[in-house]
Design a protein around this motif. Structure first.
Motif, PDB file in Angstrom:
ATOM      1  N   GLY A  83       0.821  -1.212   0.000  1.00  0.00           N
ATOM      2  CA  GLY A  83       0.000   0.000   0.000  1.00  0.00           C
ATOM      3  C   GLY A  83       0.852   1.258   0.000  1.00  0.00           C
ATOM      4  N   ALA A  84       1.940   1.240   0.750  1.00  0.00           N
ATOM      5  CA  ALA A  84       2.846   2.395   0.769  1.00  0.00           C
ATOM      6  C   ALA A  84       3.487   2.594  -0.596  1.00  0.00           C
ATOM      7  CB  ALA A  84       3.906   2.205   1.845  1.00  0.00           C
ATOM      8  N   SER A  85       3.876   1.510  -1.233  1.00  0.00           N
ATOM      9  CA  SER A  85       4.469   1.611  -2.570  1.00  0.00           C
ATOM     10  C   SER A  85       3.463   2.145  -3.579  1.00  0.00           C
ATOM     11  CB  SER A  85       4.991   0.249  -3.012  1.00  0.00           C
ATOM     12  OG  SER A  85       6.011  -0.199  -2.162  1.00  0.00           O
ATOM     13  N   LEU A  86       2.232   1.663  -3.503  1.00  0.00           N
ATOM     14  CA  LEU A  86       1.199   2.168  -4.416  1.00  0.00           C
ATOM     15  C   LEU A  86       0.898   3.642  -4.165  1.00  0.00           C
ATOM     16  CD1 LEU A  86      -1.269  -0.850  -4.548  1.00  0.00           C
ATOM     17  CD2 LEU A  86       0.289  -0.065  -6.329  1.00  0.00           C
TER      18      LEU A  86
ATOM     19  N   LEU B  80       6.363  11.940   1.790  1.00  0.00           N
ATOM     20  CA  LEU B  80       5.837  10.584   1.951  1.00  0.00           C
ATOM     21  C   LEU B  80       6.973   9.572   2.105  1.00  0.00           C
ATOM     22  CD1 LEU B  80       2.874  10.327  -0.563  1.00  0.00           C
ATOM     23  CD2 LEU B  80       2.779  10.065   1.908  1.00  0.00           C
ATOM     24  N   LEU B  81       8.038   9.733   1.325  1.00  0.00           N
ATOM     25  CA  LEU B  81       9.177   8.821   1.446  1.00  0.00           C
ATOM     26  C   LEU B  81       9.793   8.901   2.831  1.00  0.00           C
ATOM     27  CD1 LEU B  81      11.165   6.812   0.109  1.00  0.00           C
ATOM     28  CD2 LEU B  81      12.570   8.805  -0.405  1.00  0.00           C
ATOM     29  N   VAL B  82       9.946  10.111   3.354  1.00  0.00           N
ATOM     30  CA  VAL B  82      10.508  10.272   4.696  1.00  0.00           C
ATOM     31  C   VAL B  82       9.615   9.575   5.730  1.00  0.00           C
ATOM     32  CG1 VAL B  82      11.035  11.966   6.489  1.00  0.00           C
ATOM     33  CG2 VAL B  82      11.791  12.360   4.148  1.00  0.00           C
ATOM     34  N   CYS B  83       8.320   9.730   5.592  1.00  0.00           N
ATOM     35  CA  CYS B  83       7.389   9.051   6.522  1.00  0.00           C
ATOM     36  C   CYS B  83       7.513   7.542   6.415  1.00  0.00           C
ATOM     37  CB  CYS B  83       5.956   9.477   6.232  1.00  0.00           C
ATOM     38  SG  CYS B  83       5.609  11.187   6.624  1.00  0.00           S
TER      39      CYS B  83
ATOM     40  N   PHE C   9      12.950   0.310   3.938  1.00  0.00           N
ATOM     41  CA  PHE C   9      12.064   0.639   2.817  1.00  0.00           C
ATOM     42  C   PHE C   9      12.887   0.945   1.566  1.00  0.00           C
ATOM     43  CE2 PHE C   9       8.831   3.327   0.642  1.00  0.00           C
ATOM     44  CZ  PHE C   9       7.825   2.384   0.579  1.00  0.00           C
ATOM     45  N   ALA C  10      13.612  -0.064   1.083  1.00  0.00           N
ATOM     46  CA  ALA C  10      14.464   0.110  -0.094  1.00  0.00           C
ATOM     47  C   ALA C  10      13.649   0.257  -1.370  1.00  0.00           C
ATOM     48  CB  ALA C  10      15.425  -1.057  -0.224  1.00  0.00           C
ATOM     49  N   GLU C  11      12.417  -0.244  -1.368  1.00  0.00           N
ATOM     50  CA  GLU C  11      11.599  -0.098  -2.562  1.00  0.00           C
ATOM     51  C   GLU C  11      11.273   1.364  -2.853  1.00  0.00           C
ATOM     52  OE1 GLU C  11      10.845  -2.034   0.080  1.00  0.00           O
ATOM     53  OE2 GLU C  11       8.688  -2.034   0.476  1.00  0.00           O
ATOM     54  N   GLY C  12      11.360   2.216  -1.852  1.00  0.00           N
ATOM     55  CA  GLY C  12      11.180   3.646  -2.087  1.00  0.00           C
ATOM     56  C   GLY C  12      12.253   4.204  -2.999  1.00  0.00           C
ATOM     57  N   VAL C  13      13.494   3.774  -2.785  1.00  0.00           N
ATOM     58  CA  VAL C  13      14.596   4.214  -3.651  1.00  0.00           C
ATOM     59  C   VAL C  13      14.381   3.686  -5.063  1.00  0.00           C
ATOM     60  CG1 VAL C  13      17.094   4.125  -3.995  1.00  0.00           C
ATOM     61  CG2 VAL C  13      16.174   4.329  -1.698  1.00  0.00           C
ATOM     62  N   ALA C  14      13.956   2.439  -5.178  1.00  0.00           N
ATOM     63  CA  ALA C  14      13.703   1.861  -6.498  1.00  0.00           C
ATOM     64  C   ALA C  14      12.574   2.602  -7.221  1.00  0.00           C
ATOM     65  CB  ALA C  14      13.362   0.377  -6.359  1.00  0.00           C
ATOM     66  N   LEU C  15      11.539   2.984  -6.490  1.00  0.00           N
ATOM     67  CA  LEU C  15      10.435   3.726  -7.108  1.00  0.00           C
ATOM     68  C   LEU C  15      10.877   5.126  -7.536  1.00  0.00           C
ATOM     69  CD1 LEU C  15       7.480   2.645  -4.830  1.00  0.00           C
ATOM     70  CD2 LEU C  15       7.872   2.011  -7.203  1.00  0.00           C
ATOM     71  N   PHE C  16      11.729   5.757  -6.745  1.00  0.00           N
ATOM     72  CA  PHE C  16      12.247   7.064  -7.149  1.00  0.00           C
ATOM     73  C   PHE C  16      13.116   6.931  -8.398  1.00  0.00           C
ATOM     74  CE2 PHE C  16      10.390   8.815  -3.543  1.00  0.00           C
ATOM     75  CZ  PHE C  16      10.649  10.165  -3.454  1.00  0.00           C
ATOM     76  N   PHE C  17      13.867   5.843  -8.500  1.00  0.00           N
ATOM     77  CA  PHE C  17      14.671   5.608  -9.697  1.00  0.00           C
ATOM     78  C   PHE C  17      13.767   5.432 -10.919  1.00  0.00           C
ATOM     79  CE2 PHE C  17      16.823   2.590 -12.570  1.00  0.00           C
ATOM     80  CZ  PHE C  17      17.848   3.430 -12.995  1.00  0.00           C
TER      81      PHE C  17
ATOM     82  N   ILE D 117      19.978   6.308   3.350  1.00  0.00           N
ATOM     83  CA  ILE D 117      21.200   6.094   4.138  1.00  0.00           C
ATOM     84  C   ILE D 117      21.120   6.828   5.469  1.00  0.00           C
ATOM     85  CG2 ILE D 117      23.685   6.556   4.183  1.00  0.00           C
ATOM     86  CD1 ILE D 117      23.634   6.002   1.129  1.00  0.00           C
ATOM     87  N   VAL D 118      20.630   8.061   5.436  1.00  0.00           N
ATOM     88  CA  VAL D 118      20.482   8.821   6.681  1.00  0.00           C
ATOM     89  C   VAL D 118      19.494   8.129   7.619  1.00  0.00           C
ATOM     90  CG1 VAL D 118      19.587  11.001   7.624  1.00  0.00           C
ATOM     91  CG2 VAL D 118      21.191  11.027   5.722  1.00  0.00           C
ATOM     92  N   SER D 119      18.411   7.576   7.067  1.00  0.00           N
ATOM     93  CA  SER D 119      17.441   6.884   7.920  1.00  0.00           C
ATOM     94  C   SER D 119      18.038   5.628   8.538  1.00  0.00           C
ATOM     95  CB  SER D 119      16.183   6.539   7.138  1.00  0.00           C
ATOM     96  OG  SER D 119      16.398   5.444   6.274  1.00  0.00           O
ATOM     97  N   LEU D 120      18.899   4.933   7.807  1.00  0.00           N
ATOM     98  CA  LEU D 120      19.548   3.751   8.377  1.00  0.00           C
ATOM     99  C   LEU D 120      20.473   4.113   9.525  1.00  0.00           C
ATOM    100  CD1 LEU D 120      20.440   1.614   5.238  1.00  0.00           C
ATOM    101  CD2 LEU D 120      18.620   1.227   6.885  1.00  0.00           C
ATOM    102  N   VAL D 121      21.114   5.261   9.421  1.00  0.00           N
ATOM    103  CA  VAL D 121      22.049   5.683  10.468  1.00  0.00           C
ATOM    104  C   VAL D 121      21.317   6.266  11.672  1.00  0.00           C
ATOM    105  CG1 VAL D 121      23.917   7.305  10.972  1.00  0.00           C
ATOM    106  CG2 VAL D 121      23.920   6.057   8.824  1.00  0.00           C
ATOM    107  N   ILE D 122      20.299   7.070  11.422  1.00  0.00           N
ATOM    108  CA  ILE D 122      19.632   7.810  12.503  1.00  0.00           C
ATOM    109  C   ILE D 122      18.553   7.001  13.214  1.00  0.00           C
ATOM    110  CG2 ILE D 122      18.096   9.773  12.920  1.00  0.00           C
ATOM    111  CD1 ILE D 122      19.720  11.358  10.999  1.00  0.00           C
TER     112      ILE D 122
END
Length: 89
Positions: free
Chosen positions: A10-13, A30-33, A41-49, A78-83
């Motif tokens: 649902g988030a991806s859609l 939305l991506l930040v959320c 949520f790596a699919e977010g990066v793929a969708l942005f690509f 990357i920032v979300s993985l660190v923070i």
């Protein structure tokens, strides 16, 4: 946890629909959320690509770089993985 794949789908859609109908800044919010809600949520990066493949044009302010949304998504990921471990304490 059985409903988690449906929430991710649902988030991806919702991200795909926001690429089509919403301004880019709302899509980034939305991506930040989603990066905060979901653990990885790596699919977010793929969708942005994919959005960059569909809509991107070379921008002079980025020295002809066409994939600005992908770069923003990678940076946020990357920032979300660190923070995130520090936020969840």
């Amino acid at each position: 946890m059985a409903s988690l794949p449906w929430k991710r789908l649902g988030a991806s859609l919702l991200l795909i629909l926001s690429f089509i109908f919403a301004p880019f800044w709302l899509t980034i919010v939305l991506l930040v959320c989603f990066l905060y809600i979901f653990e990885y949520f790596a699919e977010g990066v793929a969708l942005f690509f994919l959005a960059d493949l569909a809509y991107a044009v070379p921008l002079d302010r980025f020295f002809g770089f066409s994939y600005a949304l992908t770069a923003i998504a990678m940076l946020l990921f990357i920032v979300s993985l660190v923070i995130k471990p520090y936020l969840l304490r």
